[in-house]
Design a protein around this motif. Structure first.
Motif, PDB file in Angstrom:
ATOM      1  N   PHE A 366      -3.006  -7.076  -9.512  1.00  0.00           N
ATOM      2  CA  PHE A 366      -2.585  -8.077  -8.542  1.00  0.00           C
ATOM      3  C   PHE A 366      -3.760  -8.465  -7.654  1.00  0.00           C
ATOM      4  O   PHE A 366      -4.746  -7.736  -7.520  1.00  0.00           O
ATOM      5  N   ASP A 367      -3.635  -9.639  -7.071  1.00  0.00           N
ATOM      6  CA  ASP A 367      -4.622 -10.183  -6.123  1.00  0.00           C
ATOM      7  C   ASP A 367      -3.827 -10.969  -5.087  1.00  0.00           C
ATOM      8  O   ASP A 367      -3.242 -11.997  -5.414  1.00  0.00           O
ATOM      9  N   ALA A 368      -3.785 -10.483  -3.856  1.00  0.00           N
ATOM     10  CA  ALA A 368      -2.940 -11.099  -2.833  1.00  0.00           C
ATOM     11  C   ALA A 368      -3.683 -11.123  -1.513  1.00  0.00           C
ATOM     12  O   ALA A 368      -4.488 -10.247  -1.212  1.00  0.00           O
ATOM     13  N   THR A 369      -3.397 -12.154  -0.733  1.00  0.00           N
ATOM     14  CA  THR A 369      -3.951 -12.285   0.621  1.00  0.00           C
ATOM     15  C   THR A 369      -2.810 -12.327   1.615  1.00  0.00           C
ATOM     16  O   THR A 369      -1.835 -13.063   1.425  1.00  0.00           O
ATOM     17  N   LYS A 370      -2.937 -11.531   2.667  1.00  0.00           N
ATOM     18  CA  LYS A 370      -1.891 -11.490   3.684  1.00  0.00           C
ATOM     19  C   LYS A 370      -2.552 -11.280   5.035  1.00  0.00           C
ATOM     20  O   LYS A 370      -3.753 -11.012   5.135  1.00  0.00           O
ATOM     21  N   ARG A 371      -1.756 -11.422   6.089  1.00  0.00           N
ATOM     22  CA  ARG A 371      -2.245 -11.217   7.458  1.00  0.00           C
ATOM     23  C   ARG A 371      -1.805  -9.851   7.971  1.00  0.00           C
ATOM     24  O   ARG A 371      -0.700  -9.397   7.660  1.00  0.00           O
ATOM     25  N   ILE A 372      -2.688  -9.228   8.725  1.00  0.00           N
ATOM     26  CA  ILE A 372      -2.349  -7.987   9.415  1.00  0.00           C
ATOM     27  C   ILE A 372      -2.488  -8.218  10.918  1.00  0.00           C
ATOM     28  O   ILE A 372      -3.161  -9.154  11.351  1.00  0.00           O
ATOM     29  N   VAL A 373      -1.850  -7.360  11.692  1.00  0.00           N
ATOM     30  CA  VAL A 373      -1.941  -7.421  13.151  1.00  0.00           C
ATOM     31  C   VAL A 373      -2.506  -6.089  13.629  1.00  0.00           C
ATOM     32  O   VAL A 373      -1.902  -5.042  13.430  1.00  0.00           O
ATOM     33  N   ARG A 374      -3.696  -6.141  14.194  1.00  0.00           N
ATOM     34  CA  ARG A 374      -4.315  -4.914  14.710  1.00  0.00           C
ATOM     35  C   ARG A 374      -3.580  -4.418  15.945  1.00  0.00           C
ATOM     36  O   ARG A 374      -2.844  -5.183  16.576  1.00  0.00           O
ATOM     37  N   PRO A 375      -3.780  -3.160  16.307  1.00  0.00           N
ATOM     38  CA  PRO A 375      -3.102  -2.632  17.504  1.00  0.00           C
ATOM     39  C   PRO A 375      -3.374  -3.431  18.763  1.00  0.00           C
ATOM     40  O   PRO A 375      -2.544  -3.476  19.665  1.00  0.00           O
ATOM     41  N   ASN A 376      -4.543  -4.089  18.840  1.00  0.00           N
ATOM     42  CA  ASN A 376      -4.845  -4.899  20.031  1.00  0.00           C
ATOM     43  C   ASN A 376      -4.273  -6.303  19.961  1.00  0.00           C
ATOM     44  O   ASN A 376      -4.537  -7.134  20.824  1.00  0.00           O
ATOM     45  N   GLY A 377      -3.467  -6.581  18.902  1.00  0.00           N
ATOM     46  CA  GLY A 377      -2.825  -7.882  18.783  1.00  0.00           C
ATOM     47  C   GLY A 377      -3.617  -8.901  17.991  1.00  0.00           C
ATOM     48  O   GLY A 377      -3.123 -10.002  17.740  1.00  0.00           O
ATOM     49  N   GLU A 378      -4.845  -8.562  17.574  1.00  0.00           N
ATOM     50  CA  GLU A 378      -5.671  -9.514  16.842  1.00  0.00           C
ATOM     51  C   GLU A 378      -5.137  -9.671  15.416  1.00  0.00           C
ATOM     52  O   GLU A 378      -4.807  -8.689  14.750  1.00  0.00           O
ATOM     53  N   CYS A 384      -6.358  -8.323  -0.872  1.00  0.00           N
ATOM     54  CA  CYS A 384      -6.211  -7.054  -1.585  1.00  0.00           C
ATOM     55  C   CYS A 384      -6.238  -7.312  -3.082  1.00  0.00           C
ATOM     56  O   CYS A 384      -5.534  -8.201  -3.567  1.00  0.00           O
ATOM     57  N   VAL A 385      -7.052  -6.524  -3.780  1.00  0.00           N
ATOM     58  CA  VAL A 385      -7.126  -6.579  -5.232  1.00  0.00           C
ATOM     59  C   VAL A 385      -6.886  -5.172  -5.748  1.00  0.00           C
ATOM     60  O   VAL A 385      -7.523  -4.219  -5.274  1.00  0.00           O
ATOM     61  N   GLY A 386      -5.959  -5.021  -6.688  1.00  0.00           N
ATOM     62  CA  GLY A 386      -5.633  -3.699  -7.212  1.00  0.00           C
ATOM     63  C   GLY A 386      -5.440  -3.722  -8.716  1.00  0.00           C
ATOM     64  O   GLY A 386      -5.012  -4.718  -9.294  1.00  0.00           O
ATOM     65  N   VAL A 387      -5.800  -2.597  -9.366  1.00  0.00           N
ATOM     66  CA  VAL A 387      -5.599  -2.445 -10.808  1.00  0.00           C
ATOM     67  C   VAL A 387      -4.865  -1.126 -11.032  1.00  0.00           C
ATOM     68  O   VAL A 387      -5.085  -0.146 -10.325  1.00  0.00           O
ATOM     69  N   PRO A 388      -4.000  -1.092 -12.044  1.00  0.00           N
ATOM     70  CA  PRO A 388      -3.256   0.146 -12.310  1.00  0.00           C
ATOM     71  C   PRO A 388      -4.078   1.122 -13.150  1.00  0.00           C
ATOM     72  O   PRO A 388      -4.952   0.724 -13.918  1.00  0.00           O
ATOM     73  N   VAL A 389      -3.789   2.390 -13.008  1.00  0.00           N
ATOM     74  CA  VAL A 389      -4.371   3.441 -13.850  1.00  0.00           C
ATOM     75  C   VAL A 389      -3.234   3.980 -14.714  1.00  0.00           C
ATOM     76  O   VAL A 389      -2.273   4.567 -14.200  1.00  0.00           O
ATOM     77  N   ILE A 390      -3.336   3.740 -16.009  1.00  0.00           N
ATOM     78  CA  ILE A 390      -2.281   4.097 -16.952  1.00  0.00           C
ATOM     79  C   ILE A 390      -2.736   5.295 -17.766  1.00  0.00           C
ATOM     80  O   ILE A 390      -3.855   5.299 -18.316  1.00  0.00           O
ATOM     81  N   GLU A 391      -1.900   6.294 -17.847  1.00  0.00           N
ATOM     82  CA  GLU A 391      -2.156   7.457 -18.697  1.00  0.00           C
ATOM     83  C   GLU A 391      -0.915   7.732 -19.518  1.00  0.00           C
ATOM     84  O   GLU A 391       0.187   7.867 -18.953  1.00  0.00           O
ATOM     85  N   ASN A 392      -1.144   7.832 -20.828  1.00  0.00           N
ATOM     86  CA  ASN A 392      -0.014   8.101 -21.732  1.00  0.00           C
ATOM     87  C   ASN A 392       1.100   7.077 -21.527  1.00  0.00           C
ATOM     88  O   ASN A 392       2.284   7.433 -21.454  1.00  0.00           O
ATOM     89  N   GLN A 393       0.651   5.802 -21.402  1.00  0.00           N
ATOM     90  CA  GLN A 393       1.577   4.688 -21.234  1.00  0.00           C
ATOM     91  C   GLN A 393       2.464   4.856 -19.998  1.00  0.00           C
ATOM     92  O   GLN A 393       3.569   4.318 -19.932  1.00  0.00           O
ATOM     93  N   SER A 394       1.962   5.591 -19.026  1.00  0.00           N
ATOM     94  CA  SER A 394       2.711   5.807 -17.784  1.00  0.00           C
ATOM     95  C   SER A 394       1.796   5.491 -16.593  1.00  0.00           C
ATOM     96  O   SER A 394       0.620   5.871 -16.581  1.00  0.00           O
TER      97      SER A 394
END
Length: 1009
Positions: A366-378, A384-394
């Protein structure tokens, strides 16, 4: 140890390998069999030496699969010992046979050491397996022959790639192996002779530096090792420590020293067995790993990119930079999924929750862009870009990165906004953009360009098709512009007419600039504007200008247009005919003054400077020279024309002939001067009648002070004509043409006097339904006469003082200061010095008013003026009553001259008016019973006594109020509030009456005793 702990944080899963290709080669080239295990005992790493030795892959050995390579007779014991070490955390040492790649089993010494974090929790097990097949065989031989076994054992020890020594219970050496001696370059006798190993030095002849004997342990490590060794001897427990040992060639190398005791039957140490393993390569690998981790962390910090790992149970790893991106504490643990979602912007939170749920179910990248809110309100944008790690088709986990793209996202949004603004601006301005590559003929049009040309979007525009749509009369010039662009022109700007299919014509203005890429290819980028409406407006403007020019030429005024720097641009026909010149002659900059009267040139230059500086419309009267040499007066009105930035571009001047008016004004002025002189003679100094020395002294002072703007204070008894004196001063001043406003301060209620003098704003008080101008504003530029000024309340005195000092005031209820250009003349019949002593009049105001005092004598001191006054008033009231009175009885005149006139001229005026009313003959007489005979001398005494009584009574009232408020002046319970006057006024009265307010601050009962 810290390096090993850091290594542990970078590899948690079985799929991880040691980071860094150089470090990998170092570990794989190490002759020892090296492996690592997790805290739960899961073996996750084996070096290349180990894999080659057993002839298996990493996957064949991970977890507990390594037991397949252990001899079946040794597996159970080895597993049990391993589990015991896992439970206790003690080092693991076990001997077992391992199957080699060729199928042969060989004895190995397996050792594992636990690495702990700051909380002493085990984070990793590091182990080595050393081939002890030879040692085992030697032990077998020992069992057959003690001598042979001992020799073989010694041989094994000597050939072991480690420094081995034994020590007595007190720590002194009693044996060292050959590896120990070879490393330090010592003989056995020398080593045993220097039994204290920690104080042992290398002989100078072995020191390559030639600097004398050197300790075998690095000086920086010696104190720590000594302390550790002494503590081990005391505790009697196995231990290990790292230190650098000096080799025979002077090089220090890192070693891991392990000490294990041999105990007797009651557990006392009989001997210490110490081994030293060279871990220099491991240390270097740790350093390389540390550098790799630093470079990785620094790269992530500079790129604002962090890494993470996620499994079905949640996040189990966040890099430090990822904590920084989210504004979280670096010392904290990776957040749970819910804690992570709490950091996401509320508008993106649900979509991210759905995304996490979906990827854990599907196992897709997946490749997604989102907004976060820091503790100071900024708010930050995170991709975020992520890839799965598959072992034994799991699906085992997700690994990925997160990068802060806030600036990029904001720039993208700004770019989209600007593109939208540009498209809208093109639509509103009827301007389209285009690109044209002469080398390829490629043409690109914006949407607005298609709309301007009303071109079919399904057809691709070409140069030939465009030329055919250009108006035939403009086609040749258009082709020249195209040919110039082909020949290498860098810019072009051209206006032409565009033919539409229905026969309509549009006017288009095109401008372009050539850009060149690295390959030398040129592209013209430009804009085309539909200027049809402008062209039509220009035609209409030209027609209007022609008509306007004709109108200006026929206007019976002199009209001229000047530039911002006074340069002559245009003069209408009337102006040119008046001067007898052409437009070109009039526009010449030289000889400008020849058109003006010499006496007016300097005044005109000064006027130009002031008018240009102010930049506002103005007017001036001056004389212009006619073509016949005569001069005539003109009134010139100057009006500026400004551009869109507010800068003056033109000055329009219209001159009206006022020669006849000026001549009429001169005649009227001369007549007014003569009339004024005649009135002055006839009225005997306005309406002031008399020739007595006392009156002449007053008139002389009036003549001196009238031309100035000084404040005048007129004093005198009631009825002496103080207002007449004030009017005489005004009429003989430079303000005579402006207003004379008179105010009787005693006739206006105290609450309204401020509003009467200074005006008020709407809503300033109850009944103030609209704004009202005060007397000071009505008298602006003139004179304000304040009669009975001694009756002003204290708060109004302060406001009047401000006007006299600063020449500004504020309306009641207002906040804007108003400038006051007013001359103040004040009058009073009271003794202001006495009122100052009594505290009812301010001394500073008195001195402001007392700039030029004039005291008017009472009528009893100017008796020689009474006949003239009788004649003056008799003539006025007789004519008013329509009676003819020719004589005055001699007795009446004697009575009038002997009477003291306490009411002064006003009383005389009233007596004359009453006598005229009742007179029935031409002979004037006065009834003597109408004249009061009260003694006059008692008046000043009575007035002084009244002033003293008033001051004493006022002092008693103030002291009573101070007594009740215990000496407090201001505040809701202060004496000022009880008396109903301002605190500042009360303070002034306390000072003037010399009241000690401090004596009232004691207990009130003390004052009553």
């Amino acid at each position: 140890m810290n390096i090993i702990r850091n290594m542990d944080t970078t590899a948690h899963g079985p799929e991880r390998s040691w980071p860094g290709s150089d470090l990998q080669r170092i570990i794989d080239s190490t002759p020892a069999l090296i492996h690592t295990a997790r805290p739960d005992g899961y073996h996750d790493f084996f070096n290349e030496t180990c894999l080659n030795y057993v002839g298996c892959s990493l996957e064949d050995l991970q977890g507990m699969k390594w037991t397949a390579s252990v001899h079946s007779e040794d597996v159970e014991g080895m597993v049990n010992a391993w589990r015991a070490s896992l439970a206790s955390g003690e080092p693991f040492v076990y001997e077992a046979r391992v199957r080699r790649a060729d199928g042969q089993y060989r004895w190995m010494l397996h050792q594992k050491v636990a690495v702990r974090d700051e909380q002493q929790n085990i984070v990793k097990w590091y182990g080595t397996s050393i081939d002890i097949e030879d040692r085992k065989r030697a032990e077998e031989e020992v069992r057959r022959s003690d001598a042979l076994v001992e020799e073989r054992l010694r041989l094994v020890v000597d050939t072991t790639p480690a420094m081995i020594n034994t020590c007595r219970p007190d720590g002194h050496l009693d044996y060292v192996n050959k590896g120990w001696l070879d490393y330090f370059g010592l003989s056995l006798e020398t080593a045993l002779d220097r039994a204290d190993v920690l104080n042992m030095t290398v002989p100078s002849e072995t020191d390559v530096d030639g600097g004398g004997s050197q300790p075998i342990i690095h000086p920086e490590d010696l104190p720590g090792l000594r302390s550790h060794w002494e503590a081990t001897l005391i505790s009697g427990k196995p231990d290990e420590h790292e230190a650098r040992a000096r080799r025979f060639d002077g090089v220090y190398r890192w070693h891991l020293f392990r000490a294990v005791p041999l105990r007797d039957e009651i557990g006392r140490p009989l001997k210490w067995y110490v081994s030293g393993f060279d871990i220099e390569d491991l240390k270097r690998a740790e350093k390389e790993l540390r550098n790799s981790e630093f470079y990785l962390a620094e790269g992530q910090r500079l790129a604002h990119m962090g890494s993470w790992a996620l499994d079905p149970d949640g996040f189990y790893y966040w890099s430090p930079e990822l904590f920084r991106i989210h504004g979280l504490d670096l010392s904290g643990k990776p957040p749970s999924v819910q804690e992570y979602l709490d950091c996401v912007h509320p508008q993106d939170r649900q979509s991210m929750a759905d995304l996490i749920k979906g990827i854990l179910e599907k196992g897709s990248p997946f490749d997604a862009t989102k907004r976060i809110v820091r503790p100071n309100g900024e708010v930050r944008y995170i991709r975020c870009v992520g890839v799965p790690v598959i072992e034994n088709q799991s699906l085992k986990k997700y690994v990925g990165s997160a990068i802060d793209v806030t600036e990029h996202e904001l720039l993208t949004q700004e770019l989209r906004r600007r593109e939208a603004y540009l498209a809208e601006a093109q639509r509103l301005s009827h301007t389209g953009s285009f690109g044209w590559k002469p080398d390829t003929g490629e043409i690109v049009w914006s949407d607005e360009t298609y709309r301007i040309y009303e071109y079919d979007r399904s057809l691709k525009p070409t140069i030939d098709s465009i030329v055919q749509r250009v108006h035939p009369e403009d086609r040749a010039d258009f082709q020249k512009v195209i040919d110039g662009a082909f020949r290498g022109a860098t810019d072009f700007e051209h206006s032409y007419r565009w033919l539409l299919p229905d026969g309509r014509v549009k006017h288009v203005h095109a401008i372009a600039h050539a850009l060149q890429d690295a390959s030398g290819n040129r592209e013209f980028v430009g804009a085309g504007t539909d200027v049809t409406s402008i062209k039509r407006a220009e035609e209409e403007l030209r027609r209007s200008e022609s008509e306007l020019r004709q109108m200006l030429d026929l206007t019976p005024q002199l009209v001229a247009v000047f530039g911002a720097n006074r340069e002559r641009l245009y003069g209408n026909r009337v102006l040119l005919d008046y001067h007898g010149v052409s437009l070109e002659e009039w526009q010449q900059p030289l000889g400008r003054d020849k058109y003006f009267h010499p006496d007016d040139s300097g005044r005109i230059d000064g006027f130009w400077g002031r008018t240009v500086g102010r930049g506002s419309a103005d007017e001036l009267e001056f004389r212009l020279r006619k073509h016949d040499g005569s001069y005539r007066w003109f009134l010139a009105r100057f009006n500026p024309l400004r551009d869109e930035r507010g800068q003056i571009r033109r000055w329009y001047v219209a001159g009206t002939d006022i020669e006849d008016r000026k001549q009429a004004e001169d005649r009227l002025r001369r007549e007014n001067v003569a009339l004024r002189e005649e009135i002055d003679k006839a009225s005997m100094f306005e309406e002031i009648v008399g020739t007595s020395p006392a009156l002449k002294s007053v008139l002389a002072r009036i003549s001196k002070v009238a031309p100035s703007d000084s404040t005048v204070l007129i004093t005198g008894e009631t009825g002496t004509g103080k207002e007449l004196v004030a009017r005489a001063i005004h009429r003989r001043s430079d303000r005579a043409s402006r207003a004379f406003v008179s105010v009787n301060c005693a006739a206006i209620p105290r609450d309204l006097i401020a509003s009467e003098l200074f005006g008020h704003e709407k809503g300033a008080f109850t009944g103030a339904t609209q704004q009202r101008l005060g007397r000071f504003e009505l008298a602006n530029g003139g004179t304000l006469f304040l009669d009975e000024v001694g009756e002003l309340p204290a708060e109004t005195q302060i406001a009047l003082l401000r006007v006299l000092q600063e020449h500004e005031f504020e309306r009641v209820g207002g906040t804007r200061p108003i400038h006051a250009d007013v001359r103040v003349i004040a009058a009073t019949n009271r003794d202001l010095q006495a009122t100052i002593s009594a505290g009812s009049f301010r001394s500073d105001l008195f001195y402001r008013l007392h700039v030029f005092p004039i005291e008017i004598p009472p009528l009893r001191e100017r008796k020689q003026d009474i006949p003239l006054l009788v004649e003056y008033f008799l003539d006025r009231y007789a004519r008013k009553a329509g009676k003819r009175i020719t004589t005055v009885e001699k007795r009446t005149l004697q009575v009038l001259q002997s009477y003291p006139w306490p009411g002064n001229i006003r009383e005389l005026q009233n007596v004359i008016e009453r006598s005229v009313i009742v007179c029935d003959t031409q002979n004037f007489s006065v009834d003597e019973s109408w004249l009061s005979r009260q003694p006059l001398a008692s008046e000043p005494t009575s007035r002084l006594e009244l002033s003293r009584k008033f001051a004493a009574q006022e002092k008693e009232m103030i002291e009573a109020a101070l007594r009740e408020s215990r000496g407090r002046v201001s505040g809701s319970s202060g004496a000022a509030a009880k008396l109903g006057i301002p605190g500042s006024t009360l303070e002034s009265k306390i000072r003037s009456l010399k009241i000690n307010k401090n004596r009232f601050k004691t207990n009130p009962s003390a004052d009553r005793t």
